[in-house]
Motif scaffolding. Structure first.
Motif, mmCIF file in Angstrom:
data_model
loop_
_atom_site.group_PDB
_atom_site.id
_atom_site.type_symbol
_atom_site.label_atom_id
_atom_site.label_comp_id
_atom_site.label_asym_id
_atom_site.label_seq_id
_atom_site.Cartn_x
_atom_site.Cartn_y
_atom_site.Cartn_z
ATOM 1 N N ASP A 1 -114.878 29.175 -122.969
ATOM 2 C CA ASP A 1 -115.986 30.133 -122.920
ATOM 3 C C ASP A 1 -115.750 31.359 -123.807
ATOM 4 O O ASP A 1 -116.688 31.930 -124.359
ATOM 5 C CB ASP A 1 -116.173 30.644 -121.478
ATOM 6 C CG ASP A 1 -116.889 29.636 -120.583
ATOM 7 O OD1 ASP A 1 -117.144 28.497 -121.044
ATOM 8 O OD2 ASP A 1 -117.192 29.983 -119.427
ATOM 9 N N GLU B 1 -120.398 27.629 -123.561
ATOM 10 C CA GLU B 1 -119.882 27.785 -122.201
ATOM 11 C C GLU B 1 -120.066 26.478 -121.437
ATOM 12 O O GLU B 1 -120.934 26.383 -120.555
ATOM 13 C CB GLU B 1 -120.591 28.946 -121.500
ATOM 14 C CG GLU B 1 -120.314 30.281 -122.167
ATOM 15 C CD GLU B 1 -120.845 31.453 -121.374
ATOM 16 O OE1 GLU B 1 -121.314 31.244 -120.227
ATOM 17 O OE2 GLU B 1 -120.815 32.573 -121.903
ATOM 18 N N TRP C 1 -123.220 18.215 -119.581
ATOM 19 C CA TRP C 1 -124.038 17.378 -118.712
ATOM 20 C C TRP C 1 -124.174 18.029 -117.345
ATOM 21 O O TRP C 1 -123.419 18.926 -116.980
ATOM 22 C CB TRP C 1 -123.408 15.996 -118.534
ATOM 23 C CG TRP C 1 -122.213 15.993 -117.619
ATOM 24 C CD1 TRP C 1 -122.212 15.714 -116.274
ATOM 25 C CD2 TRP C 1 -120.869 16.322 -117.952
ATOM 26 N NE1 TRP C 1 -120.945 15.825 -115.765
ATOM 27 C CE2 TRP C 1 -120.096 16.200 -116.782
ATOM 28 C CE3 TRP C 1 -120.243 16.703 -119.130
ATOM 29 C CZ2 TRP C 1 -118.728 16.455 -116.750
ATOM 30 C CZ3 TRP C 1 -118.872 16.956 -119.100
ATOM 31 C CH2 TRP C 1 -118.147 16.820 -117.925
#
Ligand SMILES: Cc1cc2nc3c(=O)[nH]c(=O)nc-3n(C[C@H](O)[C@H](O)[C@H](O)COP(=O)(O)OP(=O)(O)OC[C@H]3O[C@@H](n4cnc5c(N)ncnc54)[C@H](O)[C@@H]3O)c2cc1C
Length: 211
Positions: free
Chosen positions: A23, A38, A68
């Motif tokens: 991130d 992120e 996902w």
């Protein structure tokens, strides 16, 4: 911060032995420009690379990461690239069957992590895509009152190039999606391109005849 580096290495140009991944990392993607991602796949792959580079690998970060989410056992998505709501989108949907669910996808792959499973699937995927592409040409596109439960959404930039893809209930096709992003080009017919994702497979199965 340097404008054009795709190394997950140095945040400040006057520092060395400083590594950043996940991130916190801002990096240059040769196709999509400067990015900060992120998501889990990016965190895993960039973290692994940062570790390898700490021990001298000296490799740039070239992974086009995916992400996902499963919205329950029946509905899930996989996505890659720029899936920004301010971009123009084109969606191509098809009829889904019971096997088009995140539950079945993870059972079939036996992988908890989709980005691992996708690498294996990518090899099988190319051959299957070619077959589906020619077969889908004859698939019916009528289907009033049918449920179109799976599909591909293409995200286009100002030059009409495909810069992102969002796959609803279409799994293990990230190898192909990644190739499309890498090619960074325009397509005359995105419905044709969507066929490469085998979304019309079920439509080709002949309906059972009443006895
Ligand atoms: C609610 C939620 C849902 C998400 N869902 C998805 C999803 O469906 N799919 C997906 O791909 N991604 C998802 N993400 C994003 C994904 O979890 C993150 O991108 C990923 O975890 C980032 O990993 P990271 O290692 O970079 O950072 P982190 O996982 O945030 O790890 C950073 C670590 O550093 C520690 N830390 C912070 N400051 C210090 C300090 N000063 N000293 C020492 N340690 C410190 C923190 O405690 C933390 O453990 C989700 C995130 C959230 C919050």
């Amino acid at each position: 911060m340097p404008e054009k580096t795709n190394n997950v290495i140095v945040v400040f140009s006057d520092r060395s032995n400083l590594w950043v991944a996940g991130d916190a990392a801002s990096f240059y993607d040769p196709v999509l420009g400067r990015r900060r991602v992120e998501h889990h796949d990016h965190a895993v792959v960039s973290g692994r690379l940062a570790g390898e580079n700490m021990t001298g690998a000296g490799r740039p970060y070239t992974h086009q990461s995916m992400f996902w989410s499963d919205l329950g056992p029946e509905v899930g998505y996989e996505a890659i690239g720029l899936v920004d709501s301010s971009l123009q989108t084109v969606g191509v949907f098809a009829k889904a069957s019971k096997k088009d669910s995140p539950k079945v996808a993870s059972e079939q792959s036996g992988e908890a992590m989709r980005s691992d499973a996708e690498e294996e699937a990518a090899q099988k995927e190319e051959a299957a895509s070619a077959k589906a592409s020619s077969a889908a040409a004859s698939a019916s596109t009528s289907g009033k009152d049918e449920k179109y439960g799976k599909g591909v959404i293409f995200y286009l930039n100002g030059e009409n190039r495909v810069v992102g893809l969002l796959l609803w209930n279409v799994f293990s096709r990230m190898g192909l999606a990644r190739k499309i992003i890498r090619e960074n080009r325009t397509y005359e017919d995105l419905a044709e391109l969507a066929k490469l994702f085998n979304i019309h497979d079920e439509e080709l199965v002949p309906k059972e005849q009443p006895e």
